[in-house]
Design an enzyme around this catalytic site. Sequence first.
Site, PDB file in Angstrom:
ATOM      1  N   SER A 135       0.855  -1.192   0.000  1.00  0.00           N
ATOM      2  CA  SER A 135       0.000   0.000   0.000  1.00  0.00           C
ATOM      3  C   SER A 135       0.884   1.232   0.000  1.00  0.00           C
ATOM      4  CB  SER A 135      -0.874   0.005   1.260  1.00  0.00           C
ATOM      5  OG  SER A 135      -1.511   1.260   1.445  1.00  0.00           O
ATOM      6  N   TYR A 148      -2.940  -1.540  10.401  1.00  0.00           N
ATOM      7  CA  TYR A 148      -2.943  -1.814   8.966  1.00  0.00           C
ATOM      8  C   TYR A 148      -1.667  -1.265   8.329  1.00  0.00           C
ATOM      9  CZ  TYR A 148      -4.226  -1.611   4.034  1.00  0.00           C
ATOM     10  OH  TYR A 148      -4.223  -1.758   2.668  1.00  0.00           O
TER      11      TYR A 148
END
Length: 241
Positions: A135, A148
Amino acid sequence: MQLAGKTILLTGGTDGIGRELALQLKAKGATPILTGRNPDRIAAMQALGFEVIAADLSNEAGLETVASAVERASIDILINNAGMGTTHDFRHGTPDLDADDTCIFLNVNAPIHLITRLMPALRARPEAMIVNVTSGLAIAPSAGAPVYCATKAALRSYTLALRAQLAGTNIHVVEALPPMVATKMTDGMNGSKMAAPECARQIVSAMERNAKEANIGIVKILQVLNSISPALVRKIMLSIG
């Protein structure tokens, strides 16, 4: 890499970015084997002609199910796409540690386990590839999703080290760094979102070019800014969350 004729294990391939990857890879002549855990989405992909392994990769049993299912398959490419987010924000209450542990297992443990289990099969192929989907938040974290972000940063570090270990071998390692993409996971989140088909297209393009990284959408800008001033990028990203 020429994708036609390649057999691909694609985790989380029944929804979101994974579903679009499956469709585009199949259109390139590859044979994606998908993993998923939602019965309706599994059935929908099976109806389109995909082989789907029903398994929850957030636990050991699911990992064993997938590894056993592809034990005799000649896997050319492993795409570690399955992932999840978790809310860990003390500004809004006590975090759910069980949810955090599930997120950590799925986002970090599962890719590492699958890479390790499939390494002999990948080494046996004339050419092979591992694609880890991290990400843009692996570069700089958001204050609202620290667990996360930590999992994606961990997978990024692992990917960089893995690429160094496999340099000069038949296995090429790609890291895909998407921005926020319009998927079920980001429902309810504010901000600009990339369409999943376009995100998948850029990942597939990176695979075909044997790129080391697929910096997707706005992540390209984030990488440039981070090369100039990591402190500034961290300040900006932390203020967003």
